[in-house]
Design a protein around this motif. Sequence first.
Motif, PDB file in Angstrom:
ATOM      1  N   GLY A 120       5.088  -0.422  -6.911  1.00  0.00           N
ATOM      2  CA  GLY A 120       4.438  -1.721  -6.788  1.00  0.00           C
ATOM      3  C   GLY A 120       5.367  -2.868  -6.484  1.00  0.00           C
ATOM      4  N   ARG A 152      -2.343  -0.952  -2.667  1.00  0.00           N
ATOM      5  CA  ARG A 152      -2.401  -1.550  -4.001  1.00  0.00           C
ATOM      6  C   ARG A 152      -3.801  -2.091  -4.241  1.00  0.00           C
ATOM      7  NH1 ARG A 152       1.835  -6.186  -4.762  1.00  0.00           N
ATOM      8  NH2 ARG A 152       0.630  -6.471  -6.675  1.00  0.00           N
ATOM      9  N   VAL A 154      -5.793  -4.896  -6.397  1.00  0.00           N
ATOM     10  CA  VAL A 154      -5.698  -6.098  -7.216  1.00  0.00           C
ATOM     11  C   VAL A 154      -7.084  -6.327  -7.798  1.00  0.00           C
ATOM     12  CG1 VAL A 154      -5.228  -8.569  -7.263  1.00  0.00           C
ATOM     13  CG2 VAL A 154      -3.889  -7.076  -5.751  1.00  0.00           C
ATOM     14  N   HIS A 160      -5.255  -7.778 -18.526  1.00  0.00           N
ATOM     15  CA  HIS A 160      -4.714  -6.441 -18.333  1.00  0.00           C
ATOM     16  C   HIS A 160      -5.329  -5.461 -19.320  1.00  0.00           C
ATOM     17  CE1 HIS A 160      -1.655  -7.151 -15.305  1.00  0.00           C
ATOM     18  NE2 HIS A 160      -1.285  -8.247 -15.941  1.00  0.00           N
ATOM     19  N   SER A 172      -2.352  -4.537 -11.351  1.00  0.00           N
ATOM     20  CA  SER A 172      -2.393  -5.896 -10.798  1.00  0.00           C
ATOM     21  C   SER A 172      -3.760  -6.498 -11.058  1.00  0.00           C
ATOM     22  CB  SER A 172      -2.117  -5.871  -9.287  1.00  0.00           C
ATOM     23  OG  SER A 172      -0.813  -5.407  -9.011  1.00  0.00           O
ATOM     24  N   THR A 185       1.171  -8.694 -12.193  1.00  0.00           N
ATOM     25  CA  THR A 185       1.365  -7.240 -12.218  1.00  0.00           C
ATOM     26  C   THR A 185       2.338  -6.842 -13.319  1.00  0.00           C
ATOM     27  OG1 THR A 185       1.008  -7.112  -9.831  1.00  0.00           O
ATOM     28  CG2 THR A 185       2.038  -5.214 -10.876  1.00  0.00           C
TER      29      THR A 185
END
Length: 295
Positions: A120, A152, A154, A160, A172, A185
Motif C-alpha cells: 500500500g 487499492r 478506499v 478503521h 484505507s 491508511t
Amino acid sequence: MSFASNWIFVLTASFVAVSAQGMAAPSPDFAPNPGVSWLLNPNGFQRSGPGAGPIGVDPAHPGVGNDEFRRTGRQVMLPLADLSNPILQPWARDALKKRNDLILAGKAPSLGIDCRPIGGAAFLIRTPNQPYFFVQAPDRVVIINQDDHQFRHVYLTAAHSPNLKPSWSGESIGHYEGDELVVDTIGIAAAPMDRFFTPHTDQIHMIERFRLDTKADRLNVRVHVEDPGAFTMPWDANLSYQRVEPGRAERVLPPGLNSGATPAGPLIEKSCAENPFSYFGGDSPPVPRADRADF
C-alpha cells in the motif's frame, strides 16, 4: 426585536446557509469517463516544503536511464538512495546501504519485477509508464494500476476496523473534504516504501490528500507519513499525475504494452507473471508460483 424582524433574521440566515452550500467546492471527479487515466510524474515522491521529506537520489549516483544509454552508451544503472536523509532509523539506513551496494554491483532488481503485490505504501509510485484508473462508488473508491491490475480499495466509512491485522494494502478509509479526497491508511505489512526500497514497518500511518488542479488536467497528492519503527520523524511528500484521455490528452509514447499507451480507450490487460523475462539473470527474484490451483 419584533416578530417581523425575527423573520427577516431567519430568512437572512437561511439565505446565507444556502449560499454557503452552493459555493462549497464539489467533490473531485477523477473518472468522468472510462477513458480517463493518470500517469505518475517519473520522479515519484517529491519534497513538499522545508521540513522532513522523502528519500531522494544520491547526488553522486543519479542513475543512468535508457535514453542516456542510447545517447552516450553509458551502462544503465538504477539511482542510489541518499543515505544522508535524517528521517532514517539506523537499521533502515543499513538496509538502504545494502541495496545501494547491490545497484553498484549490477545485481539490484527494480521495484515490482517479482510480480508480487507492491504494498500500500508504494502503490502510488509503482510505475510512471502504466496509468492509474479510478472507480468512484457511493461506498468506496477503487484505484487500479494497469501494470498487473493491482488495486487499492478506499472505503468511505467512519473508522478503521478493530484489531486490524497487517496486509499488503493495509486498510484505507476515506472521505471527501471539499474538493479533496482524504485517505487514512494503517495496517500495511512491512514492504518497500519507494523505488529505492526504503523499508517501513507495519506501524506505518499514511494520510493522502487527492486534489485536481483547476482544469482537471493534473492530479496532485499530498502525502503525510509516520512510522516510528522505520523513521526518526514524520515526513511529507508530494506526488503528481498527468491526465491521459483519448481526444483530449494523448500519450506521447507510441502504443504498446510496455509503454502503457493505447490508440484509444480505457484499461488494457497486462499480466506481470505472463511476462517473466528478467534483465538480471539468476540474480532476479523468482516470480511467485502457486503449488496448487485455486479452483
